[in-house]
Write a protein that holds these residues in place. Structure first.
Motif, mmCIF file in Angstrom:
data_model
loop_
_atom_site.group_PDB
_atom_site.id
_atom_site.type_symbol
_atom_site.label_atom_id
_atom_site.label_comp_id
_atom_site.label_asym_id
_atom_site.label_seq_id
_atom_site.Cartn_x
_atom_site.Cartn_y
_atom_site.Cartn_z
ATOM 1 N N ARG A 220 -4.457 1.185 -2.588
ATOM 2 C CA ARG A 220 -4.660 -0.193 -2.301
ATOM 3 C C ARG A 220 -4.470 -1.284 -3.653
ATOM 4 O O ARG A 220 -4.107 -2.341 -3.619
ATOM 5 C CB ARG A 220 -6.030 -0.653 -1.712
ATOM 6 N N ALA B 118 0.808 -2.011 1.579
ATOM 7 C CA ALA B 118 -0.893 -1.561 1.337
ATOM 8 C C ALA B 118 -1.465 -1.605 2.825
ATOM 9 O O ALA B 118 -1.989 -0.795 3.216
ATOM 10 C CB ALA B 118 -1.432 -2.089 0.598
ATOM 11 N N THR B 119 -0.973 -2.541 3.682
ATOM 12 C CA THR B 119 -1.734 -2.902 4.926
ATOM 13 C C THR B 119 -1.444 -1.844 5.759
ATOM 14 O O THR B 119 -2.152 -1.294 6.371
ATOM 15 C CB THR B 119 -1.178 -4.132 5.620
ATOM 16 N N SER C 297 -2.787 1.499 5.025
ATOM 17 C CA SER C 297 -4.247 1.881 5.235
ATOM 18 C C SER C 297 -4.429 2.163 6.995
ATOM 19 O O SER C 297 -5.076 2.912 7.016
ATOM 20 C CB SER C 297 -5.034 0.349 5.303
ATOM 21 N N GLU D 184 -6.999 6.400 -1.477
ATOM 22 C CA GLU D 184 -6.685 5.099 -0.708
ATOM 23 C C GLU D 184 -7.003 3.837 -1.520
ATOM 24 O O GLU D 184 -6.321 3.175 -1.761
ATOM 25 C CB GLU D 184 -7.597 5.187 0.669
#
Length: 642
Positions: free
Chosen positions: A345, A399-400, A403, A341
């Motif tokens: 990011r 990326a948002t 997540s 992760e």
């Protein structure tokens, strides 16, 4: 002259008559919508007087964490669902399903789908001492009419899994379509549809376990798509169900004889079958039954796979299912996922993929892990044939949004603190993202936050895109969570950062109560009171624990305190009412049960007990009023009991 006078005399009278006719024919928007609402009401399931002799068949019930989280008074709801199904089963087949045990089930159905849930249930409980094992998992995020999205069973098996029926999409559609009607009218229609769907789906999947196949008639309970017009088992389905029940009742199962009889019924009823493929499948099952007894697999692997709302787990030959890297031990999963992760990011998709690849290979059954692995592989190796074979052509997530997907992976692994941390990072990133995330992404973030119990943050995210499906689901989930966990809104008694910890602690305490672990529930209450001294969760869990403990004095003290601390919770006044009734304090019982009913009008047990109190008090007028309200809400006559 006289003719003119006659015209003048009759003219006003004619005009009045015309005005009356026009007024009578004029219909308001609400009138029109009310007529339309009647067409949306489900059919009445066919019932008849119970058979002379009714055979009791034991079942064991498992209730998943997410079903319990989304369903207020879930135990009573399941009992009512079973009772409605029994009305049909007693009348038509002379059998009654009796819950031997109702147990918490530490799993979530939303993350995996029904095929995986059914497999887990079979592995968990072989049904050695009961006729059926039934699992309940959460509602689907999107309303579906497919029976295989609402429930699943193994043909000739003893296991079935059912989804909850709460649908924010359906409720929103009714609000939009019937906007001229009152909330009460819309809620009554929605509840009527939900109760019909619960009962019809239960009967549909139960009948599959006895060999019944899909039929083409929408009014048949065995139609492959749920329809509100479903009213009864067809004659074909009823014969097959009776055949299965007779075989189960026999002292020794004769697969050969059963197979021959089943084949004859399939041939006799083939005109009712959904299609020729259904007939062929049923005849193949007859062959298997004759050869070796009841087959274990579901009736159609294709239908089971189609249920999955996420990419199916990779086959052994899939590029994802490679041998684990020698340097990656099973205990390193958490570190590997965290590394993946972080690199994702930071924009290093290749390194992220290398970190998650061996973990995904070890766990092909974890749906969200496979989806996250595909997300990383598409970013790292977008043009590789192996990527296209394993992961299709799904879009590359920003990326948002990735997540949020990663948080679901952590929820699936049971790492709630890790999921909360990931979602806090995601929320901060969403707020600063350029361009801003789309509405659907805000909805997914809100839903993910609601799943981990971070309701204030979930409601904040939902407010960014209130019309998104995820947002509506999140608001609905959190409304139930706030009642289940006694989570106050805009109240400093629970720090916003600690909401997930608080919600998890209260729900775990409630799970201890549900499982009959009174001492553990008392300890959970004490821990909550110490960690959150001003919050209502500790008193609520203590009330529920003492209600299972059996000491009336302890019940009264604990539930009176909980009633003051949690003024929206229905359980404390319900317990106080029951205690008062057992002590003969009927006026007090009436007042407490009225309060409980105001807080939760969906619990039929509260209605029944309040009706019994009115009988004890000789208050026929209030009992009649209660019965009218009950019939309006549930569509049948109230039967008081104590």
């Amino acid at each position: 002259m006289s003719s003119n006078r006659r015209d003048l005399r009759t003219g006003p009278r004619t005009l009045c008559l015309l005005l009356l006719l026009v007024t009578a024919c004029w219909r308001t928007k609400a009138d029109i919508q009310r007529d339309y609402a009647r067409t949306l009401a489900p059919a009445r399931l066919a019932t008849a007087p119970a058979a002379a002799a009714v055979r009791a068949l034991p079942v064991r019930i498992y209730v998943a964490d997410d079903y319990r989280a989304e369903t207020l008074r879930w135990r009573e709801r399941i009992e009512a669902q079973l009772a409605r199904a029994n009305q049909i089963l007693e009348a038509q087949f002379g059998v009654r399903l009796v819950a031997k045990e109702t147990l918490p089930w530490a799993r979530s159905g939303r993350e995996t789908g029904l095929a995986a849930a059914l497999g887990d249930l079979v592995a968990k409980d072989p049904a050695a001492d009961v006729e059926w094992v039934v699992g309940f998992v959460s509602s689907s995020e999107l309303f579906s009419g497919s029976h295989e999205q609402l429930g699943m069973a193994r043909i000739f098996g003893r296991h079935l899994v059912l989804r909850g029926v709460i649908s924010t999409d359906e409720a929103a559609a009714l609000r939009e379509t019937l906007d001229a009607l009152s909330d009460r009218e819309r809620d009554a229609l929605l509840r009527e549809r939900q109760l019909h769907r619960e009962t019809a789906v239960f009967l549909h999947e139960w009948a599959h376990t006895l060999g019944a196949f899909h039929e083409r008639d929408d009014e048949s309970i065995l139609s492959p798509r749920y329809h509100p017009s479903a009213a009864a088992f067809s004659a074909v389905a009823a014969r097959i169900v009776r055949l299965g029940l007779d075989q189960r009742a026999a002292a020794a199962s004769d697969g050969h004889a059963w197979g021959r009889a089943y084949r004859a019924e399939v041939e006799r009823g083939r005109a009712a079958a959904w299609d020729e493929a259904t007939v062929a499948e049923a005849l193949a099952l007859a062959d298997a039954l004759e050869a070796q007894g009841p087959p274990a697999p579901p009736p159609s692997a294709a239908r089971a796979a189609a249920d999955l709302p996420i990419p199916a787990p990779p086959a052994a030959s899939s590029p994802l299912a490679i041998a684990p890297a020698a340097t990656s031990a099973p205990g390193d999963e958490g570190a590997a996922l965290s590394l993946a992760e972080t690199n994702d990011r930071l924009g290093d998709a290749a390194r992220a993929w290398r970190a998650v690849e061996p973990v995904a290979a070890r766990h092909p059954e974890r749906g969200y892990l496979q989806e996250y692995a595909c997300h990383l592989r598409r970013k790292a190796e977008p043009s590789a044939p192996a990527t296209r074979a394993a992961c299709g052509t799904g879009r590359k997530l920003p990326a948002t949004e990735a997540s949020v997907l990663f948080s679901r992976v952590l929820v699936e692994r049971g790492d709630r603190p890790g999921a909360v941390a990931a979602l806090r990072r995601a929320e901060a990133a969403f707020a600063k993202a350029t361009p801003p995330p789309p509405a659907a992404a805000w909805g997914e973030l809100a839903l993910a936050l609601s799943v981990v119990g971070s309701c204030t943050a979930a409601e904040r995210a939902a407010a960014r895109a209130p019309s998104a499906t995820g947002s509506r689901s999140a608001v609905s989930v959190c409304a139930r969570t706030r009642i289940q966990a006694a989570l106050p809104a805009a109240d400093p008694s629970v720090d916003l950062e600690r909401e997930p910890e608080y919600v998890d602690a209260v729900l775990r305490g409630r799970s201890d109560v549900d499982a009959g672990r009174v001492a553990a529930a008392r300890s959970a209450a004490a821990a909550l009171e110490a960690a959150f001294p001003r919050a209502p969760g500790g008193p609520l869990v203590r009330c529920l624990a003492e209600a299972r403990g059996g000491d009336p004095a302890a019940m009264r003290a604990a539930c009176a305190a909980a009633d003051r601390a949690a003024p929206r919770a229905p359980e404390p006044p319900f317990v106080l009412g029951v205690v008062a009734g057992h002590e003969g304090r009927w006026p007090d019982a009436r007042d407490h049960l009225r309060t409980a009913l105001e807080r939760d009008q969906d619990d039929e047990g509260t209605w029944a007990r309040l009706g019994a109190v009115y009988e004890k008090l000789g208050d026929a007028k209030e009992l009649e009023r209660l019965d009218v309200r009950y019939r309006t809400r549930f569509g049948r006559t109230l039967r008081p009991w104590w």
